[in-house]
Design a protein around this motif. Structure first.
Motif, PDB file in Angstrom:
ATOM      1  N   LEU A  31       0.809  -1.213   0.000  1.00 61.58           N
ATOM      2  CA  LEU A  31       0.000   0.000   0.000  1.00 61.58           C
ATOM      3  C   LEU A  31       0.845   1.268   0.000  1.00 61.58           C
ATOM      4  O   LEU A  31       0.304   2.368  -0.115  1.00 61.58           O
ATOM      5  CB  LEU A  31      -0.915   0.012   1.233  1.00 61.58           C
ATOM      6  N   LEU A  32       2.157   1.141   0.140  1.00 59.73           N
ATOM      7  CA  LEU A  32       3.023   2.304   0.387  1.00 59.73           C
ATOM      8  C   LEU A  32       3.298   3.084  -0.895  1.00 59.73           C
ATOM      9  O   LEU A  32       3.347   2.500  -1.985  1.00 59.73           O
ATOM     10  CB  LEU A  32       4.331   1.826   1.013  1.00 59.73           C
ATOM     11  N   ALA A  74       1.648   5.489   2.148  1.00 57.79           N
ATOM     12  CA  ALA A  74       0.249   5.453   2.573  1.00 57.79           C
ATOM     13  C   ALA A  74       0.023   6.293   3.818  1.00 57.79           C
ATOM     14  O   ALA A  74       0.937   6.535   4.620  1.00 57.79           O
ATOM     15  CB  ALA A  74      -0.172   4.013   2.850  1.00 57.79           C
ATOM     16  N   ILE A 121      -2.301   5.691   6.901  1.00 56.55           N
ATOM     17  CA  ILE A 121      -3.088   4.624   7.524  1.00 56.55           C
ATOM     18  C   ILE A 121      -3.822   5.222   8.725  1.00 56.55           C
ATOM     19  O   ILE A 121      -3.184   5.715   9.665  1.00 56.55           O
ATOM     20  CB  ILE A 121      -2.187   3.460   7.966  1.00 56.55           C
ATOM     21  N   ALA A 173      -4.681  14.111   0.327  1.00 65.10           N
ATOM     22  CA  ALA A 173      -3.636  13.176  -0.119  1.00 65.10           C
ATOM     23  C   ALA A 173      -3.303  13.411  -1.596  1.00 65.10           C
ATOM     24  O   ALA A 173      -4.205  13.465  -2.438  1.00 65.10           O
ATOM     25  CB  ALA A 173      -4.080  11.748   0.105  1.00 65.10           C
ATOM     26  N   VAL A 231      -0.436   8.406  -3.153  1.00 64.06           N
ATOM     27  CA  VAL A 231      -0.465   8.099  -1.718  1.00 64.06           C
ATOM     28  C   VAL A 231      -1.799   7.419  -1.403  1.00 64.06           C
ATOM     29  O   VAL A 231      -2.873   7.978  -1.647  1.00 64.06           O
ATOM     30  CB  VAL A 231      -0.299   9.360  -0.854  1.00 64.06           C
ATOM     31  N   THR A 232      -1.716   6.213  -0.885  1.00 69.64           N
ATOM     32  CA  THR A 232      -2.920   5.448  -0.559  1.00 69.64           C
ATOM     33  C   THR A 232      -3.442   5.858   0.813  1.00 69.64           C
ATOM     34  O   THR A 232      -2.664   5.977   1.772  1.00 69.64           O
ATOM     35  CB  THR A 232      -2.617   3.940  -0.547  1.00 69.64           C
ATOM     36  N   VAL A 233      -4.744   6.071   0.912  1.00 68.94           N
ATOM     37  CA  VAL A 233      -5.378   6.356   2.193  1.00 68.94           C
ATOM     38  C   VAL A 233      -6.233   5.146   2.555  1.00 68.94           C
ATOM     39  O   VAL A 233      -7.124   4.758   1.786  1.00 68.94           O
ATOM     40  CB  VAL A 233      -6.231   7.637   2.137  1.00 68.94           C
ATOM     41  N   VAL A 234      -5.943   4.544   3.709  1.00 68.76           N
ATOM     42  CA  VAL A 234      -6.695   3.368   4.153  1.00 68.76           C
ATOM     43  C   VAL A 234      -7.172   3.586   5.575  1.00 68.76           C
ATOM     44  O   VAL A 234      -6.532   4.294   6.367  1.00 68.76           O
ATOM     45  CB  VAL A 234      -5.836   2.081   4.072  1.00 68.76           C
ATOM     46  N   ARG A 290      -9.701   3.031   1.282  1.00 70.95           N
ATOM     47  CA  ARG A 290      -9.827   1.574   1.315  1.00 70.95           C
ATOM     48  C   ARG A 290      -9.928   1.082   2.760  1.00 70.95           C
ATOM     49  O   ARG A 290      -9.000   1.279   3.552  1.00 70.95           O
ATOM     50  CB  ARG A 290      -8.627   0.936   0.629  1.00 70.95           C
ATOM     51  N   ARG A 318       7.714   5.233   1.179  1.00 67.41           N
ATOM     52  CA  ARG A 318       7.828   4.096   0.263  1.00 67.41           C
ATOM     53  C   ARG A 318       8.677   2.975   0.842  1.00 67.41           C
ATOM     54  O   ARG A 318       8.522   1.812   0.462  1.00 67.41           O
ATOM     55  CB  ARG A 318       8.445   4.566  -1.065  1.00 67.41           C
TER      56      ARG A 318
END
Length: 229
Positions: A126-127, A129, A131, A150, A154-157, A174, A203
């Motif tokens: 996911l990086l 990210a 979290i 974001a 960049v993933t936002v979970v 997610r 990362r």
């Protein structure tokens, strides 16, 4: 009434010699005859009290001095350890409401989270990210603010402790589950009801910022943008 000595002037037998300037000494047969003289002596003693002794200087013995020095050294050591220092070691920056124990430094562990269909999702996939731990509060408004801030890439979970990933409450975010509670356990991060904590991970999987209580985007926007750089 008195009993003089043999020549009529000296002390009686059995008494030590007295100075001649005292004159003739008469010892009464009845001690009550001296009551007046005793009262006069007591009055004179009351009129001439002796001054109270002055306290001398306080002296500290060697064992007490050594104990005092030990206490001072201990206090100085505690002050040096707890004095705030600038962050130069690469440890994650912590915003308000820190945890009670030190945070882990370095890469996060290779944890597997769980998706909505119970499939494992490696954390490192996911990086970079952001979290957000939402097991103590869904905090949909704050999560939506973070998703809007974001940058691309960049993933936002959102992560809920347990096997359930939770519903997708914010578009573009997610939802995942943390079956073993590995993230909170690794970071020694306690859940506070009504708040959501956030982790900003680069990362390489290194935690660069911990936000124990997610608030306005201005608190973390700069670090969030750097994650996407």
């Amino acid at each position: 009434m008195g009993v003089p000595d043999a020549d009529g002037q000296g002390p009686p037998d059995g008494l030590p010699g007295l100075p001649p300037e005292w004159g003739r000494v008469v010892v009464p047969d009845d001690a009550s005859a001296l009551a007046d003289e005793a009262r006069q002596v007591r009055r004179e003693l009351r009129r001439d009290p002796r001054p109270a002794p002055r306290p001398g200087p306080v002296r500290i013995g060697l064992p007490a001095l050594a104990l005092l020095v030990s206490v001072l050294v201990t206090l100085a050591g505690l002050a040096a350890v707890t004095w705030p220092r600038s962050n130069r070691s690469g440890a994650p920056t912590v915003l308000p409401r820190t945890t009670a124990t030190p945070l882990a430094v370095g890469p996060l562990p290779a944890l597997d989270l769980v998706g909505g269909d119970d499939t494992p999702v490696p954390l490192r996939s996911l990086l970079p990210a952001m979290i957000i731990l939402v097991d103590a509060c869904t905090c949909a408004d704050q999560v939506g603010t973070a998703a809007a801030a974001a940058p691309a890439g960049v993933t936002v979970v959102t992560v809920t402790e347990g096997r359930s990933a939770g519903p997708a409450t914010v578009p573009g975010v997610r939802p995942l589950g943390d079956p073993a509670g590995g993230l909170r356990s690794y970071l020694h991060l306690v859940a506070h009801p009504g708040t959501a904590a956030a982790l900003l991970v680069d990362r390489q999987g290194t935690l660069v910022r911990l936000v124990p209580e997610l608030g306005p985007a201005t608190d973390y926007r700069d670090d969030l943008v750097r994650l996407g750089g």
